[in-house]
Design an enzyme around this catalytic site. Sequence first.
Site, short mmCIF file in Angstrom:
data_model
loop_
_atom_site.label_atom_id
_atom_site.label_comp_id
_atom_site.label_asym_id
_atom_site.label_seq_id
_atom_site.Cartn_x
_atom_site.Cartn_y
_atom_site.Cartn_z
CE LYS A 1 72.41 -53.18 24.47
NZ LYS A 1 71.29 -52.58 24.95
C1 E4P Z 1 69.03 -50.97 23.04
O1 E4P Z 1 69.42 -52.24 23.10
C2 E4P Z 1 69.18 -50.19 23.94
O2 E4P Z 1 68.64 -50.57 25.30
C3 E4P Z 1 67.75 -49.08 23.89
O3 E4P Z 1 67.00 -49.54 22.74
C4 E4P Z 1 68.11 -47.75 24.05
O4 E4P Z 1 66.92 -46.90 23.90
P1 E4P Z 1 66.79 -45.33 24.18
O5 E4P Z 1 67.34 -44.61 23.01
O6 E4P Z 1 65.33 -45.10 24.09
O7 E4P Z 1 67.43 -45.08 25.43
#
Ligand code: E4P
Length: 210
Positions: free
Chosen positions: A83
């Site tokens: 990522k």
């Molecule tokens: C996506 O891969 C992220 O891990 C996640 O969905 C972020 O979510 P949040 O905005 O609730 O932190």
Amino acid sequence: MKLFIDTANVEEIREAASYGILAGVTTNPSLIAKEGRKLEDVIQEIASLVNGPISAEVSEGDAESMIAQGRELAKIHPNIVIKLPMTWAGIKACKTLVSEGIKTNVTLCFSVDQALLAMEAGATYVSPFMGRLDDADMEAEALIRKIADVKALYGYETEIISASIRNLKHVEMAALAGSDIATIPYKVLMKMIEHPLTTAGLKIFADAAK
Ligand code: E4P
């Protein structure tokens, strides 16, 4: 639409995987920190529970360091997806890692232009954030729909992961907008089965069965 779970908690993952509907897992540094464990250890354990892509996020800021960290994380298991942040360094790292056969997920996407960059860099996945768009009073469903349209128009293979999902409405919007995947927190995922008429119907049938 494939369902991923957005968590680094192995118990949540184990339970979700047991229902047979889980296609993958996404984590991020905040979710890993919440578990108080090392990224590598958590990722390794998740890989033993789920047979699908598992996103592990880099913590480095420049492209060369992201590439080096990505290569190391990818060695943990063939299902690991690196990522990367939506920055020029992240895009550069994406292009290199993909050319080496390593899967990537470009995260923190909030616009069609950003998604286009990820798709042009050959990202395996791009992650538009629905909840954070909502927080900023910006249209989340429209963004997913537009990215899906661009993907279809030009035949990109990058899969769209609707992320930052906070409620059932987000899941429904992601599905209707043509997202390939929704990555869903455990609590929201568990709520997907619920409906008051199902609960009422179960009681009626249970009473009748007696
Ligand atoms: C996506 O891969 C992220 O891990 C996640 O969905 C972020 O979510 P949040 O905005 O609730 O932190």
